[in-house]
Design an enzyme around this catalytic site. Structure first.
Site, PDB file in Angstrom:
ATOM      1  N   THR A 125       0.939  -1.199   0.265  1.00 20.64           N
ATOM      2  CA  THR A 125      -0.092  -0.095  -0.150  1.00 20.64           C
ATOM      3  C   THR A 125       0.869   1.074   0.033  1.00 20.64           C
ATOM      4  OG1 THR A 125      -1.789  -1.214   1.224  1.00 20.64           O
ATOM      5  CG2 THR A 125      -1.712   1.297   1.222  1.00 20.64           C
ATOM      6  N   LYS A 162      -6.747   5.013   5.860  1.00 22.49           N
ATOM      7  CA  LYS A 162      -5.412   4.783   5.867  1.00 22.49           C
ATOM      8  C   LYS A 162      -4.700   6.089   5.799  1.00 22.49           C
ATOM      9  CE  LYS A 162      -5.199  -0.177   4.300  1.00 22.49           C
ATOM     10  NZ  LYS A 162      -4.710  -1.112   3.693  1.00 22.49           N
TER      11      LYS A 162
END
Length: 547
Positions: free
Chosen positions: A75, A157
């Site tokens: 990510t 996030k």
């Protein structure tokens, strides 16, 4: 006479400049769907509505053969690469976490102990893009517009918000859901001293709490023929549930499963992102003048659902059908608040994902789980038998071995000999396919194989480890958490092949099977805006996309 000629050309220059500015979109929206395999576009296509994914495909441009060009596919590196147009070799984000050779501990990719949390007391607020060494296209747009063009980054996030927004962003917001978080949108003093009033009002609205509800399928569960059976052994069972299938009663599960964590791990986390994003567009007046603003939106809950249930689950399918409705809701808001045809959107993913190894094994496809902790202990035992020095290997994070150079020097151990011995030891494991001494990776010629070039692009000389290894296909680390659901990290197609859609002002209608790379996005948007490419960009502008 000369004065009149000079005046004429000055006026012409101003007119052309204004026309050029008016030709640019008022707002660029970069959407990242976390853990979206390319085939989620095709597998669920006939169930999508007309206003989300299909609107982008039908009105915009689709790159069907778009890939990551480095390892590891994680990510943090994914978001950094999308928006900088370069790879970990240059932007320095070599993983979500990595072993710091100075601190002798793992650090998070957005960790910044010099900043303070804003809107929370949680350590999850001590975050910034300081570890990212290069500029994003949003940074270049800020520089080009003399900081008049705004940049806002939004994600559940922190790394999805921070890296996308870049160094010069007006704000990056992420959701405080971990470690007993209070479910508020937060930031850090890297961006601001206090949350804007509109954010405080949103946090106080009770919107996040409203998503503690039952997650059932959007449509009749019998119609989900694109996925496997509902409850099965390949999926994670949450605390308080007796099996993995629907329904998931989030209000009842929240106490034993981390509070707001259960919302983040459901499609409702994506709904909350859309809620907050639409409020941000309105409150920050994004796209309201002819100076281009940038909005980055990373839908994180798709990744969390994928990790829990795997690509073949009804949960994943339902999450994407719901995300399609969220995209439609966002595009309608952009039409209304910015203007139809006045904004440009691209959509991609930070990585894909493999099927659950146990499911693949049962389908007679080679796969497996590899115990990295046992391997590190085994390597250290082998080195102790050889050199009578304990713990010469300090870490095995990101499929990299970090060695204790102080001990190696103190005991006058031949470093190259040690690396060779460790490499041979690693090659003895059945599920490890290749091993590389990382000092040699920088010397790979351009004619090297495809995997070698991906390792080259993912290797940062100062931050990466001493030895790097890769698994055979469909293998990832063995932990209790990984024995159900999925993970990602490799250079194989299931991890590298992700969607790439462009849509809106300045974008042609069409599609291509030509191979494109994730690093091509930032220079393409830069070319569209007529601004400098990000300073370390290695991608190529996709001229066939731009109208």
């Amino acid at each position: 006479m000369l004065k009149n000629v000079f005046l004429f050309f000055s006026i012409l220059f101003v007119i052309n400049t204004l026309q050029s500015q008016n030709d640019n979109p008022k707002l660029v929206v970069g959407i990242v769907v976390d853990q979206m395999r390319y085939d989620y576009l095709t597998r669920f296509y006939h169930k999508y509505g007309e206003g989300g994914f299909k609107r982008m495909i039908n009105e915009g441009y689709q790159c069907k053969n778009n890939h990551y060009n480095y390892i590891p596919t994680k990510t943090g590196p994914g978001h950094a690469s999308i928006f900088t147009g370069t790879t970990p070799k240059y932007h320095g984000i070599i993983g979500n976490d990595w072993f710091d050779k100075t601190l002798l501990r793992n650090i998070n990719c957005v960790e910044d102990l010099t900043v303070e949390p804003v809107g929370t007391k949680s350590k999850d607020g001590k975050k910034s893009p300081a570890q990212m060494l290069v500029t994003t296209f949003a940074d270049e747009n800020r520089l080009f517009t003399q900081m008049k063009g705004k940049t806002i980054g939004i994600s559940v996030k922190h790394r999805g918000a921070v890296f996308a927004a870049g160094h010069t962003a007006n704000a990056a917001y992420w959701w405080d859901y971990e470690h007993g978080g209070e479910g508020n949108w937060i930031s850090s003093t890297f961006y601001m001293d206090a949350l804007p009033q509109w954010v405080n009002e949103f946090n106080a609205s009770g919107k996040a709490q409203s998503y503690f509800k039952t997650w059932n399928t959007l449509y009749d569960i019998s119609s989900y023929e694109e996925s496997g059976v509902d409850a099965n052994a390949y999926e994670r069972v949450l605390k308080g549930e007796h099996q993995s299938g629907f329904p998931h009663k989030l209000d009842e599960l929240k106490t034993d499963n981390g509070g707001f964590h259960v919302v983040a791990n459901s499609p409702f986390g994506n709904s909350l992102i859309t809620d907050f994003t639409i409020k941000a567009i309105e409150a920050e007046q994004l796209g309201k003048d002819n100076i281009t603003d940038v909005l980055t939106v990373s839908y994180s809950s798709t990744d969390k659902v994928g990790h829990d249930y795997g690509p073949n689950s009804i949960e994943v399918e339902d999450t994407y059908l719901r995300l399609d409705l969220e995209l439609e809701r966002l595009f309608k808001a952009l039409d209304e608040m910015v203007g139809t045809g006045e904004y440009t959107v691209f959509l991609t993913s930070d990585h894909g994902a493999p099927h659950v190894p146990a499911y693949l094994k049962d389908s007679k496809i080679p796969s497996g789980l590899f115990d990295l902790n046992a391997m590190l202990n085994d390597v250290n035992a082998y080195l102790f038998d050889t050199y009578k020095v304990s713990d010469l290997a300090l870490s095995r994070i990101n499929n990299q071995i970090f060695l204790d150079h102080q001990k190696i020097e103190a005991h006058e151990i031949d470093l190259q000999e040690l690396k060779t011995k460790v490499s041979r030891k690693l090659l003895s494991y059945k599920l490890i396919s290749n091993v590389y001494i990382t000092s040699e990776i920088n010397l790979f010629p351009e004619s090297s194989g495809y995997q070698e070039m991906m390792l080259y692009n993912g290797h940062h000389q100062k931050r990466s480890g001493d030895i790097l290894f890769t698994f055979t296909p469909e293998v990832f680390k063995d932990t209790n958490w990984n024995r159900t659901g999925t993970d990602h990290h490799s250079g194989f197609n299931y991890d590298t092949h992700v969607p790439l859609l462009f849509f809106g002002k300045g974008i042609k209608q069409g599609q291509t099977l030509q191979r494109t790379y994730i690093t091509d996005i930032a220079p393409t948007i830069s070319a569209l805006l007529g601004i400098s490419f990000p300073n370390a960009s290695i991608g190529e502008p996709l001229e066939f996309v731009i109208d």
